[in-house]
Design an enzyme around this catalytic site. Structure first.
Site, PDB file in Angstrom:
ATOM      1  N   ASP A 209       0.946  -1.136  -0.168  1.00 16.76           N
ATOM      2  CA  ASP A 209      -0.021   0.015  -0.021  1.00 16.76           C
ATOM      3  C   ASP A 209       0.984   1.351  -0.018  1.00 16.76           C
ATOM      4  OD1 ASP A 209      -2.806   0.960   0.415  1.00 16.76           O
ATOM      5  OD2 ASP A 209      -1.817   1.853   2.235  1.00 16.76           O
ATOM      6  N   GLU A 279       2.179   0.084  -4.808  1.00 18.68           N
ATOM      7  CA  GLU A 279       1.260   0.997  -5.283  1.00 18.68           C
ATOM      8  C   GLU A 279       2.248   2.214  -5.238  1.00 18.68           C
ATOM      9  OE1 GLU A 279      -2.906   2.539  -4.275  1.00 18.68           O
ATOM     10  OE2 GLU A 279      -1.732   2.374  -2.617  1.00 18.68           O
TER      11      GLU A 279
HETATM   12  O1  TEU Z   1      -4.485   4.326  -1.411  1.00 19.86           O
HETATM   13  C1  TEU Z   1      -3.627   5.318  -2.122  1.00 19.86           C
HETATM   14  C2  TEU Z   1      -4.121   6.283  -2.680  1.00 19.86           C
HETATM   15  O2  TEU Z   1      -3.629   7.485  -2.862  1.00 19.86           O
HETATM   16  C3  TEU Z   1      -5.279   6.228  -3.831  1.00 19.86           C
HETATM   17  O3  TEU Z   1      -5.580   5.282  -4.223  1.00 19.86           O
HETATM   18  C4  TEU Z   1      -6.434   7.209  -3.156  1.00 19.86           C
HETATM   19  O4  TEU Z   1      -7.444   6.246  -2.681  1.00 19.86           O
HETATM   20  C5  TEU Z   1      -7.377   7.526  -4.302  1.00 19.86           C
HETATM   21  O5  TEU Z   1      -6.434   8.513  -5.188  1.00 19.86           O
HETATM   22  C6  TEU Z   1      -8.539   8.449  -3.859  1.00 19.86           C
HETATM   23  O6  TEU Z   1      -9.421   8.594  -4.986  1.00 19.86           O
HETATM   24  C7  TEU Z   1      -4.467   3.262  -0.722  1.00 19.86           C
HETATM   25  C8  TEU Z   1      -5.310   2.138  -0.837  1.00 19.86           C
HETATM   26  O7  TEU Z   1      -5.638   1.547  -1.684  1.00 19.86           O
HETATM   27  C9  TEU Z   1      -6.614   3.060   0.023  1.00 19.86           C
HETATM   28  O8  TEU Z   1      -7.913   2.129  -0.143  1.00 19.86           O
HETATM   29  C10 TEU Z   1      -6.056   3.558   1.193  1.00 19.86           C
HETATM   30  O9  TEU Z   1      -7.312   4.179   1.970  1.00 19.86           O
HETATM   31  C11 TEU Z   1      -5.038   4.362   1.236  1.00 19.86           C
HETATM   32  O10 TEU Z   1      -3.839   3.763   0.458  1.00 19.86           O
HETATM   33  C12 TEU Z   1      -4.441   4.474   2.763  1.00 19.86           C
HETATM   34  O11 TEU Z   1      -3.891   3.306   3.099  1.00 19.86           O
END
Ligand code: TEU
Ligand code: CA
Length: 585
Positions: A209, A279
């Protein structure tokens, strides 16, 4: 040598297909309206029948669930809401027994503010764990001004004032997710040990993440101005700030290699290769750096540019060309059409299943690792939930966003309420769609489409999107050219403008020559052409030679011949003789 990957004999993860299970929404096993591990276990046969090989479970760790598990209070415990450690182990062995793999979602960047470390850390400036997080005095006392100008990844400022010690802590995401301090060797060691723990327990890999946020500039320099209002797939800058000092720090790239070494060490001990997928956000050329200078970093990074690629042959040709250039062998690109943070891709295609079949064909036949989000194969669409009813904490934090900005964000596929793409899985047309028992209130409402759009209906229809995914997954598994071959784009001069063509051949030509593989040894006809018609009109294509077989058509039946008439949105895969004539200039 870690960098040497023999693509004619790929490791399991190089030829796999990953299916993302948003745990809360997949299957409820104990009638409380929330998806859980027992639910996944009960659906393993379904997943095997679909033909996916690797399951990615979103966070099941103990958590106050304010960001539904991405806020972890104890990363060594399974949250009772999702089940128990014993159930998790049962799930792992049941998946392994079916030849499937399971990866987990590792949140290294931050913890919940209820994690024992943070509770300790915030107590006083002399707390032995103070330095586990990023605490800094403000530029003015009494909470009047934060330490610097940094904004969080989601817009508002990421510093949060704590009156108890008159200092601020940093959070890249939501305020209750304080970032860990990776410059503290104890933190780093503890988090590496956590990774080893879960891998030793039997997980086959880790999804990392917001990996790109792990390190922040040590000197806390102000981020410079950027003209960008909203972050985009290949430019994470936004809210008029260039994230120069908050993401993609050189130390994070070094850490990718340290983590890789730790994972390789576990793999060497038990003989099971593992993989890491990170990610990060940015242009592919920049993302590639996470894979390490000698392919000794993360195995894969998510590439989200597909989210913003226009549904047109030239746009996807350019995308494939870019991915092939930036992630040339031994690296591999990833093909992602959706996840639990973004609007479901079918919406971008005007909810047209024909177009969805075409994109699925591309996703499962290009060189790379595909990531399928639950519900995509059934054709699930986004939930329509009024912002006031949202469960997503991100929605609550963005309630003050003006309407025009929310609409603009939505057009970019950015959800202010991520509930929209997290609807309960639509299994059948019974009340609650088989997700949970009738009479139970599911944690998010079911999409009203479930009576028509569901797994049971899709399985009964030989022409469904689901059947199309199933046929593609089967073919991909059976065909070395598709899961291990090189990719060569067709010269666009040989094709109508709305047709994209590429050839997959295995083993790659040079490797074949070196090993002097005979046609038999390599498997006869390990060379296939993929032709994708992105238009609503029929398109004529002439193959350079007579194909030996039609392996697949989105339209199920297709005639064999050199002169093809691709039907509207047809995707076609034909087997081509090994001595195929050139297709690129
Ligand atoms: O997400 C990281 C992130 O910055 C984006 O995917 C963000 O959720 C999006 O731009 C908003 O529209 C990750 C996870 O996938 C997410 O579900 C979590 O909430 C986040 O990290 C925090 O851990
Ligand atoms: Ca449950």
């Amino acid at each position: 040598m870690p960098g040497s990957v023999n693509m004619s004999d790929p490791t399991w993860w190089q030829k796999t297909c990953v299916y993302q299970i948003y745990l809360r929404s997949f299957q409820d096993g104990n009638r409380d309206g929330i998806g859980d591990l027992a639910g996944v276990l009960a659906r393993l046969d379904y997943l095997a029948e679909l033909g996916v090989e690797t399951l990615w479970l979103t966070p099941f760790f103990r958590s106050p669930q304010r960001d539904f598990g991405y806020d972890i209070s104890d990363p060594y415990a399974v949250d009772p809401q999702y089940g128990s450690l014993a159930e998790l182990q049962r799930l792992l062995s049941a998946a392994h027994a079916r030849g499937m793999r399971v990866i987990l979602d590792m949140v290294l960047n931050h913890t919940s503010d209820e994690h024992a470390w943070f509770v300790q850390s915030r107590r006083s400036k002399d707390s032995p764990l103070r330095d586990y997080y990023l605490w800094r005095p403000g530029r003015r006392p009494g909470g009047a001004a934060p330490p610097n100008n940094w904004r969080s990844m989601i817009g508002p400022r990421g510093w949060h004032y704590d009156a108890a010690t008159d200092e601020w802590y940093w959070a890249s995401f939501l305020p209750f997710q304080p970032d860990l301090n990776y410059r503290n060797p104890q933190v780093k060691a503890a988090m590496l040990e956590l990774c080893r723990y879960w891998l030793r327990l039997g997980f086959d890999g880790l999804r990392l993440d917001i990996f790109s946020a792990l390190f922040k500039d040590a000197a806390l320099r102000d981020n410079p101005f950027s003209p960008h209002l909203l972050p985009a797939e290949d430019n994470p800058d936004g809210f008029f700030q260039h994230n120069q000092y908050t993401i993609d720090q050189p130390d994070t790239l070094d850490f990718a290699r340290e983590l890789r070494a730790a994972v390789d060490e576990v793999a060497a001990q038990d003989g099971v290769p593992r993989f890491l997928v990170g990610e990060a956000f940015g242009p592919p050329a920049k993302l590639r750096r996470y894979c390490g200078p000698r392919a000794d970093g993360l195995h894969l990074v998510f590439l989200f540019k597909t989210f913003r690629t226009r549904f047109a042959a030239p746009a996807f040709r350019a995308l494939l060309r870019e991915y092939e250039r930036e992630f040339a062998s031994p690296l591999l690109p990833t093909y992602v059409l959706g996840n639990h943070d973004r609007a479901r891709y079918l919406e971008r295609l005007g909810n047209d299943p024909q177009r969805a079949k075409l994109l699925a064909t591309l996703q499962l036949t290009a060189r790379g690792v595909p990531f399928i989000y639950y519900g995509e194969c059934v054709g699930m669409t986004n939930l329509d939930i009024p912002p006031a009813a949202a469960k997503d904490a991100f929605a609550a934090s963005s309630r003050r966003v003006p309407g025009w900005l929310a609409r603009l964000a939505r057009r970019h596929g950015l959800l202010l309420n991520r509930d929209e793409c997290r609807g309960p899985m639509q299994w059948d047309d019974s009340p609650n769609a088989g997700f949970t028992a009738p009479g139970v209130t599911p944690w998010l409402p079911l999409h009203p489409s479930y009576r028509q759009v569901n797994v049971a209906a899709a399985q009964a229809d030989p022409d469904s999107l689901w059947r199309c995914y199933q046929r593609l997954l089967r073919l991909r598994k059976q065909t070395p050219a598709l899961h291990a071959g090189a990719l060569l784009l067709w010269d666009e001069a040989l094709l109508p403008p709305q047709v994209l063509g590429y050839r997959r051949s295995s083993p790659p030509p040079r490797a074949a020559a070196a090993a002097e593989l005979t046609e038999d040894a390599a498997g006869a006809g390990d060379c296939v052409d993929v032709l994708l018609n992105f238009s609503a009109e029929e398109q004529a294509v002439e193959l350079p030679q007579q194909p030996t077989a039609v392996l697949f058509s989105t339209h199920r039946e297709a005639a064999l011949g050199r002169r093809l008439r691709l039907r509207p949105y047809e995707g076609l895969i034909v087997r081509t003789g090994r001595a195929a004539p050139p297709i690129s200039g």
